[in-house]
Design an enzyme around this catalytic site. Structure first.
Site, mmCIF file in Angstrom:
data_model
loop_
_atom_site.group_PDB
_atom_site.id
_atom_site.type_symbol
_atom_site.label_atom_id
_atom_site.label_comp_id
_atom_site.label_asym_id
_atom_site.label_seq_id
_atom_site.Cartn_x
_atom_site.Cartn_y
_atom_site.Cartn_z
ATOM 1 N N LYS B 29 -60.174 -28.025 -74.158
ATOM 2 C CA LYS B 29 -61.105 -27.353 -73.245
ATOM 3 C C LYS B 29 -61.843 -26.236 -73.980
ATOM 4 O O LYS B 29 -61.254 -25.539 -74.813
ATOM 5 C CB LYS B 29 -60.332 -26.793 -72.049
ATOM 6 N N SER B 104 -61.609 -26.766 -62.968
ATOM 7 C CA SER B 104 -62.646 -26.568 -63.960
ATOM 8 C C SER B 104 -62.460 -27.391 -65.244
ATOM 9 O O SER B 104 -63.403 -27.519 -66.025
ATOM 10 C CB SER B 104 -62.728 -25.086 -64.324
ATOM 11 N N SER B 128 -57.058 -25.733 -61.894
ATOM 12 C CA SER B 128 -58.070 -26.309 -62.789
ATOM 13 C C SER B 128 -57.578 -27.414 -63.720
ATOM 14 O O SER B 128 -58.385 -28.070 -64.371
ATOM 15 C CB SER B 128 -58.724 -25.207 -63.617
#
Lengths: 92, 451
Positions: B29, B104, B128
């Site tokens: 990420k 996210s 997330s």
């Protein structure tokens, strides 16, 4: 819910505290959205007072010198530098 | 690979020649620092930011032989549940075309679901990792607070967030957790799992993959009614079918109650936004980020004339700062920074922030009580199937409310796993299992009985 009235001036004030410039459209939209979001947050009024028992451990240690970023590495992402320093805007 | 827009930057970081993850590819990420490879957090603010060091989890990945294949798309600074607030465009959901991949960590989940990486790292502040895992039909683990080092993670809400794995199966997710878990002297919040938990078989630390044996016979699964009753009908059907499956394998289910979760979304957002308003104050366009001189506003003349002026902008520090942040931050980030500033400001601190801390303690106490009646808790991960693209952007409160099943776990600092549990109308559904603190082996075991 009477607390949850937000006018554009309040949004401008908070934006000023947060150092975020906003355009007028954002100010209007945020004022509307914040009324709804803060009304939801007002439901926290009904929460009882609760003490949380946490198991905390002290992780402090004596200071010691260690390797860290070089000056060049620390400055590498700065938009502007001068003589090995960060260069910022006037303070006043 | 560009079709899904799962990656913001595709660059390879080779790992060691051998190790437990040799030959595996991992997507990371884009809020996790990679030395020499830009790390944007999905924000225009950090479009050109290149970290001078690796996050601890990245060091551990490469030492374990994994090859990093790129930095994945995400909601800006982790603020969103759809990956649509990214400054680099939305990510497609490979498991449900036209729908959001969740967020996210949407890029990480999409990359794993589409086979663009074998495994991925995400971060979970209020769901997330679990939300995109559920929406993309993969497995995601939010570790216990303190299990995985956050050194090198660009902070959003420190008291809530953890780095964790996404993978096609429970066992593979647990293998990745084995590699990244464990104390780190550079993150003072990390703990040794075996010490933190009175562990009967002494295997709490770095031995999660071996728990994926699918053996749930004799396991008691608590079902918090509050986390099921509000969910979409098709989601509840898939969830009930998963419980039937587990009962058929010898697990027992009991109803439990978590009355505090009704206040969890409000408490979570007050705390997360407050911490965000403080954390994001570092983005001033001086040390890194968008400088005021390249920011929008001001005429070309003004800007070139002022290039000799410090900061490149003919104003004082505060104006330059506000201008840089206007240009660098997207709307959801501004919204959260402003609301967090408001919640911490004089006159409102006690009303919002202090009450949110009370609610957090209440939620933690509720989970302790429920976990004294059951080995793990189970609920749908998300109360709804994946949203259509654009559906939730105009109504932030509706988007926040969809986090009702995931945020309580972050408030209580507990571990949770999301595992695929079939579909509703062709859309993926995820089931979430919650364990006691440092009880990752329990949730891995129960999760592996399903997937």
């Amino acid at each position: 819910m009477s607390d949850a009235s937000v006018d554009p001036d309040e949004v401008r004030h908070v934006a000023d505290l947060a150092r975020v410039a906003l355009d007028e459209e954002e100010v209007t939209r945020f004022a509307e959205q914040f009324v709804e979001i803060l009304a939801h947050f007002d439901s926290l009024d009904e929460v009882p007072e609760v003490d949380r028992e946490r198991e905390l451990v002290n992780v402090m240690r004596p200071d010691e010198t260690r390797a860290c970023l070089s000056q060049e590495e620390a400055l590498a992402n700065a938009p502007e530098t001068e003589d090995g320093y960060f260069k910022g805007p006037r303070v006043s | 690979m560009g079709d899904l827009n799962a990656f913001i930057t595709e660059e390879t970081i080779e790992g060691a020649d051998d190790g437990p993850l040799a030959g595996r590819t991992v997507a990371v990420k884009d809020n996790i620092s990679t030395a020499g490879v830009r790390t944007t957090c999905g924000s225009a603010m950090l479009e050109d930011y290149v970290p001078p060091y690796d996050a601890t989890v990245v060091e551990r990945l490469t030492a374990a032989g994994a090859t990093v294949v790129g930095k994945t798309n995400m909601d800006e600074f982790g603020m969103g549940s759809t990956t649509e607030t990214s400054a680099y465009g939305p990510t497609e959901n490979p498991a449900a075309p036209g729908r959001v991949p969740g967020g996210s960590s949407g890029g990480s989940a999409a990359a794993v679901a589409a086979g663009e990486a074998d495994l991925a790292l995400g971060t979970d502040t209020g769901g997330s990792i679990r939300n995109p895992a559920a929406f993309c039909g993969v497995v995601g683990i939010k570790p216990t607070y303190g299990l995985v080092s956050r050194y090198g993670l660009v902070a959003y809400a420190n008291s809530l967030e953890q780095i964790g794995p996404l993978a096609p199966t429970v066992e593979e997710a647990a293998e990745l957790l084995d590699v990244i878990a464990g104390p780190d002297e550079r993150d003072a919040t990390t703990r040794d799992a075996s010490e933190a938990r009175d562990d009967p078989d002494g295997r709490a630390a770095a031995d999660y993959a071996s728990a994926a044996d699918g053996d749930v016979s004799g396991t008691t699964i608590g079902v918090p009614t509050e986390l099921v009753e509000g969910a979409d009908g098709g989601v509840v059907e898939a969830f009930e079918a998963a419980l039937d499956d587990l009962r058929a394998q010898g697990a027992e289910t009991v109803d439990v109650s978590l009355p505090s979760v009704e206040r969890a979304v409000a408490a979570y957002y007050v705390i997360a936004m407050s911490e965000a308003s403080s954390n994001l104050a570092r983005f001033d366009g001086v040390r890194y980020g968008v400088s005021a001189s390249s920011a929008s506003g001001g005429s070309e003349d003004e800007r070139s004339e002022s290039s000799a002026v410090s900061g490149g902008y003919e104003g004082n520090w505060n104006d330059a700062f506000a201008r840089s942040r206007e240009a660098g931050f997207g709307e959801e980030v501004k919204r959260r920074v402003l609301l967090g500033t408001y919640a911490l400001s004089a006159g409102y601190h006690d009303k919002y922030y202090a009450k949110a801390q009370d609610a957090r303690a209440w939620v933690a106490r509720d989970f302790d009580a429920a976990l004294s009646e059951a080995d793990v808790l189970a609920s749908p991960t998300m109360p709804v199937p994946p949203f259509e693209r654009g559906e939730s952007l105009d109504d932030p409160l509706q988007m926040y409310l969809a986090d009702v099943n995931t945020v309580p776990i972050n408030l209580a600092d507990l571990p949770a796993i999301s595992v695929p549990a079939g579909e509703t109308d062709g859309l993926p559904v995820g089931v979430q299992f919650v364990g006691p603190a440092f009880g990752e082996r329990e949730i891995v075991r129960v999760g592996s009985a399903l997937a």
